[in-house]
Design an enzyme around this catalytic site. Structure first.
Site, PDB file in Angstrom:
ATOM      1  N   ASP A   1       0.869  -1.183   0.000  1.00 50.87           N
ATOM      2  CA  ASP A   1       0.000   0.000   0.000  1.00 50.87           C
ATOM      3  C   ASP A   1       0.907   1.234   0.000  1.00 50.87           C
ATOM      4  O   ASP A   1       2.133   1.127  -0.163  1.00 50.87           O
ATOM      5  CB  ASP A   1      -1.002  -0.041   1.166  1.00 50.87           C
ATOM      6  CG  ASP A   1      -0.358   0.249   2.518  1.00 50.87           C
ATOM      7  OD1 ASP A   1       0.900   0.325   2.610  1.00 50.87           O
ATOM      8  OD2 ASP A   1      -1.106   0.406   3.503  1.00 50.87           O
TER       9      ASP A   1
ATOM     10  N   CYS B   1       3.227  -3.041   4.079  1.00 54.06           N
ATOM     11  CA  CYS B   1       2.407  -1.878   4.423  1.00 54.06           C
ATOM     12  C   CYS B   1       3.135  -1.152   5.562  1.00 54.06           C
ATOM     13  O   CYS B   1       4.307  -1.436   5.814  1.00 54.06           O
ATOM     14  CB  CYS B   1       0.958  -2.262   4.767  1.00 54.06           C
ATOM     15  SG  CYS B   1       0.703  -3.207   6.278  1.00 54.06           S
ATOM     16  N   GLY B   2       2.463  -0.241   6.239  1.00 56.59           N
ATOM     17  CA  GLY B   2       3.154   0.521   7.268  1.00 56.59           C
ATOM     18  C   GLY B   2       3.713  -0.369   8.365  1.00 56.59           C
ATOM     19  O   GLY B   2       4.895  -0.318   8.701  1.00 56.59           O
ATOM     20  N   THR B   3       2.861  -1.209   8.918  1.00 56.85           N
ATOM     21  CA  THR B   3       3.286  -2.131   9.975  1.00 56.85           C
ATOM     22  C   THR B   3       3.550  -3.529   9.455  1.00 56.85           C
ATOM     23  O   THR B   3       4.162  -4.342  10.159  1.00 56.85           O
ATOM     24  CB  THR B   3       2.186  -2.257  11.049  1.00 56.85           C
ATOM     25  OG1 THR B   3       0.994  -2.737  10.396  1.00 56.85           O
ATOM     26  CG2 THR B   3       1.912  -0.926  11.735  1.00 56.85           C
ATOM     27  N   GLY B   4       3.022  -3.852   8.303  1.00 59.10           N
ATOM     28  CA  GLY B   4       3.050  -5.226   7.786  1.00 59.10           C
ATOM     29  C   GLY B   4       1.882  -6.058   8.289  1.00 59.10           C
ATOM     30  O   GLY B   4       1.653  -7.167   7.800  1.00 59.10           O
TER      31      GLY B   4
ATOM     32  N   GLY C   1      -1.663  -5.343   8.489  1.00 56.86           N
ATOM     33  CA  GLY C   1      -2.874  -5.411   7.671  1.00 56.86           C
ATOM     34  C   GLY C   1      -2.683  -6.231   6.412  1.00 56.86           C
ATOM     35  O   GLY C   1      -3.510  -7.091   6.070  1.00 56.86           O
TER      36      GLY C   1
ATOM     37  N   HIS D   1      10.513 -23.755   8.948  1.00 57.44           N
ATOM     38  CA  HIS D   1       9.508 -24.475   9.731  1.00 57.44           C
ATOM     39  C   HIS D   1       8.083 -24.311   9.206  1.00 57.44           C
ATOM     40  O   HIS D   1       7.276 -25.224   9.335  1.00 57.44           O
ATOM     41  CB  HIS D   1       9.549 -24.017  11.195  1.00 57.44           C
ATOM     42  CG  HIS D   1      10.762 -24.500  11.930  1.00 57.44           C
ATOM     43  ND1 HIS D   1      10.916 -24.386  13.292  1.00 57.44           N
ATOM     44  CD2 HIS D   1      11.900 -25.096  11.483  1.00 57.44           C
ATOM     45  CE1 HIS D   1      12.086 -24.889  13.655  1.00 57.44           C
ATOM     46  NE2 HIS D   1      12.711 -25.310  12.585  1.00 57.44           N
ATOM     47  N   ASN D   2       7.779 -23.139   8.670  1.00 54.39           N
ATOM     48  CA  ASN D   2       6.387 -22.855   8.280  1.00 54.39           C
ATOM     49  C   ASN D   2       6.164 -22.904   6.765  1.00 54.39           C
ATOM     50  O   ASN D   2       5.028 -22.771   6.320  1.00 54.39           O
ATOM     51  CB  ASN D   2       5.953 -21.479   8.801  1.00 54.39           C
ATOM     52  CG  ASN D   2       6.253 -21.296  10.272  1.00 54.39           C
ATOM     53  OD1 ASN D   2       7.079 -20.465  10.643  1.00 54.39           O
ATOM     54  ND2 ASN D   2       5.627 -22.082  11.117  1.00 54.39           N
TER      55      ASN D   2
ATOM     56  N   ARG E   1       9.354 -33.221  10.317  1.00 53.82           N
ATOM     57  CA  ARG E   1       8.235 -33.094  11.258  1.00 53.82           C
ATOM     58  C   ARG E   1       7.339 -31.892  10.950  1.00 53.82           C
ATOM     59  O   ARG E   1       6.216 -31.811  11.446  1.00 53.82           O
ATOM     60  CB  ARG E   1       8.755 -33.001  12.689  1.00 53.82           C
ATOM     61  CG  ARG E   1       9.522 -31.725  13.006  1.00 53.82           C
ATOM     62  CD  ARG E   1      10.183 -31.777  14.365  1.00 53.82           C
ATOM     63  NE  ARG E   1      10.785 -30.501  14.757  1.00 53.82           N
ATOM     64  CZ  ARG E   1      11.971 -30.072  14.340  1.00 53.82           C
ATOM     65  NH1 ARG E   1      12.688 -30.796  13.502  1.00 53.82           N
ATOM     66  NH2 ARG E   1      12.441 -28.908  14.764  1.00 53.82           N
ATOM     67  N   HIS E   2       7.846 -30.957  10.149  1.00 48.58           N
ATOM     68  CA  HIS E   2       7.067 -29.740   9.868  1.00 48.58           C
ATOM     69  C   HIS E   2       6.004 -29.947   8.793  1.00 48.58           C
ATOM     70  O   HIS E   2       5.075 -29.161   8.698  1.00 48.58           O
ATOM     71  CB  HIS E   2       8.008 -28.610   9.458  1.00 48.58           C
ATOM     72  CG  HIS E   2       9.044 -28.328  10.503  1.00 48.58           C
ATOM     73  ND1 HIS E   2       8.724 -27.813  11.738  1.00 48.58           N
ATOM     74  CD2 HIS E   2      10.382 -28.546  10.498  1.00 48.58           C
ATOM     75  CE1 HIS E   2       9.834 -27.709  12.454  1.00 48.58           C
ATOM     76  NE2 HIS E   2      10.847 -28.146  11.731  1.00 48.58           N
TER      77      HIS E   2
ATOM     78  N   ARG F   1       2.490 -30.456  10.216  1.00 49.01           N
ATOM     79  CA  ARG F   1       1.996 -29.244  10.894  1.00 49.01           C
ATOM     80  C   ARG F   1       1.522 -28.212   9.875  1.00 49.01           C
ATOM     81  O   ARG F   1       0.475 -27.591  10.052  1.00 49.01           O
ATOM     82  CB  ARG F   1       3.099 -28.659  11.781  1.00 49.01           C
ATOM     83  CG  ARG F   1       3.486 -29.619  12.894  1.00 49.01           C
ATOM     84  CD  ARG F   1       4.753 -29.218  13.611  1.00 49.01           C
ATOM     85  NE  ARG F   1       5.125 -30.241  14.586  1.00 49.01           N
ATOM     86  CZ  ARG F   1       6.289 -30.297  15.190  1.00 49.01           C
ATOM     87  NH1 ARG F   1       7.213 -29.379  14.946  1.00 49.01           N
ATOM     88  NH2 ARG F   1       6.548 -31.250  16.065  1.00 49.01           N
TER      89      ARG F   1
HETATM   90  C1  RB5 Z   1      -1.760   2.968   6.449  1.00 49.81           C
HETATM   91  O1  RB5 Z   1      -1.713   4.186   7.118  1.00 49.81           O
HETATM   92  C2  RB5 Z   1      -1.523   1.836   7.442  1.00 49.81           C
HETATM   93  O2  RB5 Z   1      -2.628   1.651   8.232  1.00 49.81           O
HETATM   94  C3  RB5 Z   1      -1.186   0.564   6.694  1.00 49.81           C
HETATM   95  O3  RB5 Z   1      -0.061   0.783   5.895  1.00 49.81           O
HETATM   96  C4  RB5 Z   1      -0.844  -0.637   7.552  1.00 49.81           C
HETATM   97  O4  RB5 Z   1       0.087  -0.328   8.527  1.00 49.81           O
HETATM   98  C5  RB5 Z   1      -1.987  -1.402   8.068  1.00 49.81           C
HETATM   99  O5  RB5 Z   1      -1.836  -2.448   8.712  1.00 49.81           O
END
Ligand code: RB5
Length: 145
Positions: free
Chosen positions: A12, A69-72, A74, A102-103, A136-137, A140
């Site tokens: 995004d 995304c900003g935090t990864g 969403g 593992h995943n 083993r993975h 799972r």
């Molecule tokens: C956008 O501002 C922010 O919400 C999006 O990039 C993300 O961090 C959502 O999880």
């Protein structure tokens, strides 16, 4: 002759700039890249891009995916809504290695406001250079679906 690996990238607006860095890194190393957008830092909604990358991986058009995304958070949730796709949000290289070993994660999720570019590239390299350990993975990972 090494097989060319295709990586689908999606972000995004919060992840756009980092996606561009990842794209440069990958193309310089002869990966094939499918850029699923977004293509500017104008505000957009992350679910569309997470789903688009997940669909490329599931269909086999790409072997791996990276979503940003900003935090990864969403966009990793969005990618994981596609059954069969395992997206792992990683904030360090150990997590990226384990996500593969593992995943058997096929999609890496990064938070552009959480990790700097240097760390993000190291996380990406760890993700791409680690094979699934199987053993083993296997059972799972199968249970996830
Ligand atoms: C956008 O501002 C922010 O919400 C999006 O990039 C993300 O961090 C959502 O999880």
């Amino acid at each position: 002759m090494n097989e060319v690996i295709t990586v689908a990238l999606g972000a995004d607006h919060g992840g756009f700039a980092l996606k561009e860095e990842l794209k440069r890194y990958l193309t310089e190393r002869f990966f094939q890249v499918i850029d699923c957008g977004t293509h500017s830092d104008d505000p957009v909604d992350y679910p569309y891009y997470g789903k688009k990358v997940a669909e490329h991986v599931l269909s086999g058009q790409a072997q791996k995916g990276v979503v940003v995304c900003g935090t990864g958070i969403g966009i990793s949730i969005a990618a994981n809504r596609t059954p069969g796709v395992r997206a792992a949000l990683c904030t360090d290289s150990y997590m990226a290695r384990m996500a593969r070993a593992h995943n058997d994660a096929q999609v890496l999720a990064l938070g552009a406001r959480v990790v700097g570019t240097g760390l993000a590239l190291d996380i990406l390299a760890s993700f791409l250079n680690t094979e699934f350990e199987k053993g083993r993975h296997v059972q799972r990972v199968a249970q996830l679906d």
